[in-house]
Write an enzyme that holds these catalytic residues in place. Structure first.
Site, PDB file in Angstrom:
ATOM      1  N   SER A  12       0.856  -1.191   0.000  1.00  0.00           N
ATOM      2  CA  SER A  12       0.000   0.000   0.000  1.00  0.00           C
ATOM      3  C   SER A  12       0.889   1.238   0.000  1.00  0.00           C
ATOM      4  O   SER A  12       2.114   1.131  -0.061  1.00  0.00           O
ATOM      5  CB  SER A  12      -0.884   0.007   1.240  1.00  0.00           C
ATOM      6  OG  SER A  12      -0.091   0.334   2.371  1.00  0.00           O
ATOM      7  N   LYS A  13       0.253   2.376   0.110  1.00  0.00           N
ATOM      8  CA  LYS A  13       0.987   3.651   0.101  1.00  0.00           C
ATOM      9  C   LYS A  13       2.069   3.699   1.177  1.00  0.00           C
ATOM     10  O   LYS A  13       3.096   4.349   1.015  1.00  0.00           O
ATOM     11  CB  LYS A  13       0.008   4.805   0.327  1.00  0.00           C
ATOM     12  CG  LYS A  13      -0.801   5.147  -0.899  1.00  0.00           C
ATOM     13  CD  LYS A  13      -0.718   6.653  -1.157  1.00  0.00           C
ATOM     14  CE  LYS A  13      -1.251   7.017  -2.522  1.00  0.00           C
ATOM     15  NZ  LYS A  13      -2.715   7.026  -2.565  1.00  0.00           N
ATOM     16  N   ARG A  14       1.811   3.008   2.295  1.00  0.00           N
ATOM     17  CA  ARG A  14       2.787   3.026   3.381  1.00  0.00           C
ATOM     18  C   ARG A  14       4.156   2.529   2.915  1.00  0.00           C
ATOM     19  O   ARG A  14       5.178   2.848   3.489  1.00  0.00           O
ATOM     20  CB  ARG A  14       2.335   2.123   4.537  1.00  0.00           C
ATOM     21  CG  ARG A  14       1.219   2.692   5.375  1.00  0.00           C
ATOM     22  CD  ARG A  14       0.849   1.728   6.483  1.00  0.00           C
ATOM     23  NE  ARG A  14       0.387   0.450   5.946  1.00  0.00           N
ATOM     24  CZ  ARG A  14       1.062  -0.673   5.985  1.00  0.00           C
ATOM     25  NH1 ARG A  14       2.258  -0.712   6.536  1.00  0.00           N
ATOM     26  NH2 ARG A  14       0.557  -1.783   5.476  1.00  0.00           N
ATOM     27  N   HIS A  15       4.163   1.707   1.889  1.00  0.00           N
ATOM     28  CA  HIS A  15       5.425   1.157   1.401  1.00  0.00           C
ATOM     29  C   HIS A  15       6.081   2.066   0.363  1.00  0.00           C
ATOM     30  O   HIS A  15       7.009   1.673  -0.314  1.00  0.00           O
ATOM     31  CB  HIS A  15       5.191  -0.227   0.787  1.00  0.00           C
ATOM     32  CG  HIS A  15       4.647  -1.224   1.759  1.00  0.00           C
ATOM     33  ND1 HIS A  15       3.303  -1.503   1.850  1.00  0.00           N
ATOM     34  CD2 HIS A  15       5.260  -1.991   2.685  1.00  0.00           C
ATOM     35  CE1 HIS A  15       3.118  -2.414   2.797  1.00  0.00           C
ATOM     36  NE2 HIS A  15       4.287  -2.712   3.316  1.00  0.00           N
ATOM     37  N   GLY A  16       5.603   3.306   0.246  1.00  0.00           N
ATOM     38  CA  GLY A  16       6.172   4.231  -0.741  1.00  0.00           C
ATOM     39  C   GLY A  16       5.286   4.281  -1.967  1.00  0.00           C
ATOM     40  O   GLY A  16       4.112   3.941  -1.894  1.00  0.00           O
TER      41      GLY A  16
END
Ligand code: GLU
Length: 502
Positions: free
Chosen positions: A267-271
């Site tokens: 997800s976005k948390r991973h960049g």
């Protein structure tokens, strides 16, 4: 085109291969969606089939034409081409679900006429109360089929009164399981107790995903549904819809999800998560396609660099892994560098140009006029970057003529120490020689005399010169940088640096 189709990819013979990518335009094209699109495309191209783009924009609140346009742009940028779609046309359109309302209504009428659906008048509150009670008693909490038991007269009377209702699919009650052979996950058997008479048409008249996807896949003659495994639980329901429509279902191949390094769903948390984000960061589409191809599939378990042509001539569902793939940004960065190195100077400058213009380092006119200069930067910088987005920062000191921003810490460490002023003066004296040829070899030979001349360590000398000329103790190679900067700019920078030198 007819294909003989057999072996591990399923038992369908002499069948026209037709696959589709069916994004919901509720956001940008994400890595998972891009991989699904890529595998569908590769499968179609490998088997001489057709690749259809269908936009599933029935969620009118979250779907926007901008997202559709964005998804199409991303797919094009990835180099994927479709044979049928909203922009491409085709014999089975329209390819936007929002334009297919009449098609869904017609199929629902057929299902009504054949007694395969029934209206349900239960209110959301009633359904919720029954669900809660069932959960409290640890019973199956799906719909209890109460409206299926209503008499014909009662149904007719309520419909005539205009009572709000949904339409539910009548599941066969004499059946124990729904079985299918997933081309990635293998044989799957789902007990009917886990399924209820699910809704095909909502109270507001809108059809549900599980209904429209079957209508569309059937009418568009889709032979293979290749999609994310988040839809695995929908597949038994869809098979039951096909049965109700009296249409053979397509073959199914579900792709395992993509995980971040922490084992959680990407997800976005991973960049950066969307194709657009990767493009903006300066990844090349060839590299991203190559990387995505291997995120769940392998050519031979070894080959890591491969072209689209290799992918489309070798892709097979039999080599798609059922284990979740782990997204590794470092491997993608490495792969991007491989592709940047293979680009060559001219294509590199074309790819670099938007960044230069965006960051205000050069205009398109400057680049056209001094093309050779920009191309000369390429071999120096390409070894030191993984994305196009890093190039401007690494090369900014090459712009700005006689002035350069000096990095404070570098000044403190390399210019302030005693001896620097003498180094700068010595360099200025040597560079003042009009006969000196301004190329990297001559500059190196000339400046390499300074350590001995001043009795200083080469490291101290060249770090001081590097900071004076490049503004930082870390830069592209010094002598090549000096060539690119030209004599006047170098002399001016050395003169200005004297002010800080110890
Ligand atoms: N529109 C669905 C999604 O974006 C895809 C449905 C499907 O492939 O069956 O998840």
């Amino acid at each position: 085109m007819f294909q003989r189709f057999s072996g591990n990819d399923g038992s369908l013979m002499n069948q026209t291969i037709r696959v589709r990518f069916a994004p919901s335009p509720t956001g940008k094209l994400h890595i998972g969606g891009a991989r699904t699109a890529l595998y569908n495309w590769a499968f179609a191209r490998k088997n001489g089939g057709s690749f259809v783009l269908r936009i599933e924009d029935t969620d009118t609140e979250r779907s926007t034409p901008e997202n559709t346009a964005q998804i199409i742009r991303s797919l094009r940028w990835l180099g994927l081409s479709w044979d049928e779609g909203p922009d491409a046309g085709g014999s089975y359109g329209p390819y936007l679900q929002s334009e297919r309302t009449a098609v869904y209504a017609a199929v629902l009428e057929q299902l009504k006429a054949r007694g395969r659906v029934y209206p349900c008048f239960c209110t959301p509150e009633e359904l919720e109360a029954r669900r809660e009670a069932a959960q409290a008693e640890k019973r199956y909490s799906g719909y209890d089929r109460s409206c299926r038991a209503l008499s014909e007269a009662e149904v007719a009377e309520r419909l005539a009164r205009g009572t709000a209702h949904t339409w539910r699919l009548k599941l066969p009650l004499d059946r124990k399981t729904v079985d299918f052979d997933d081309l990635v996950f293998g044989q799957i058997s789902v007990p009917m107790e886990q399924l209820d008479d699910f809704i095909l048409l909502r109270t507001d008249g809108t059809p549900t995903y599980n209904f429209v996807v079957c209508v569309d896949d059937a009418q568009m003659r889709i032979s293979h549904v290749i999609r994310g495994d988040d839809h695995l639980s929908n597949t038994p329901k869809q098979i039951l819809v096909y049965e109700a429509m009296d249409t053979p279902p397509p073959a199914f191949a579900h792709l395992s999800m993509i995980l971040g390094a922490d084992g959680k769903r990407l997800s976005k948390r991973h960049g950066a998560a969307s194709v657009e984000d990767w493009r903006e960061e300066g990844y090349l589409s060839d590299a991203l396609v190559n990387y995505l191809a291997l995120l769940g599939w392998s050519l031979d378990g070894e080959t890591s660099i491969m072209s689209r042509a290799t992918l489309t001539s070798h892709f097979s569902l039999a080599r798609v892994s059922r284990n979740p793939a782990v997204f590794d940004p470092e491997k993608l960065a490495w792969m991007n560098q491989v592709y940047l190195k293979a680009l060559g100077a001219s294509a590199f400058v074309d790819a670099w140009e938007p960044y230069l213009v965006h960051d205000g380092l050069a205009t398109a006119g400057d680049i056209a006029e001094r093309r050779a200069w920009f191309e000369a930067v390429y071999p120096l910088v390409v070894e030191r970057i993984h994305t196009l987005g890093e190039v401007d920062e690494k090369t900014a000191y090459l712009f700005g003529g006689g002035t350069v921003a000096l990095d404070e810490e570098s000044v403190e460490k390399c210019l302030e120490p005693e001896g620097s002023l003498a180094i700068l003066e010595a360099a200025l004296a040597l560079l003042g020689d009009e006969a000196l040829c301004w190329d990297a070899e001559a500059l190196e030979a000339t400046l390499r005399t300074i350590p001995e001349l001043l009795g200083l360590k080469p490291r101290q000398v060249f770090q001081a010169l590097r900071v004076a000329v490049c503004g930082n103790r870390v830069s592209l190679p010094l002598f090549e940088s000096m060539v690119l900067l030209g004599r006047d700019a170098c002399v001016e920078r050395l003169e200005r640096a004297r002010e800080f030198a110890g």
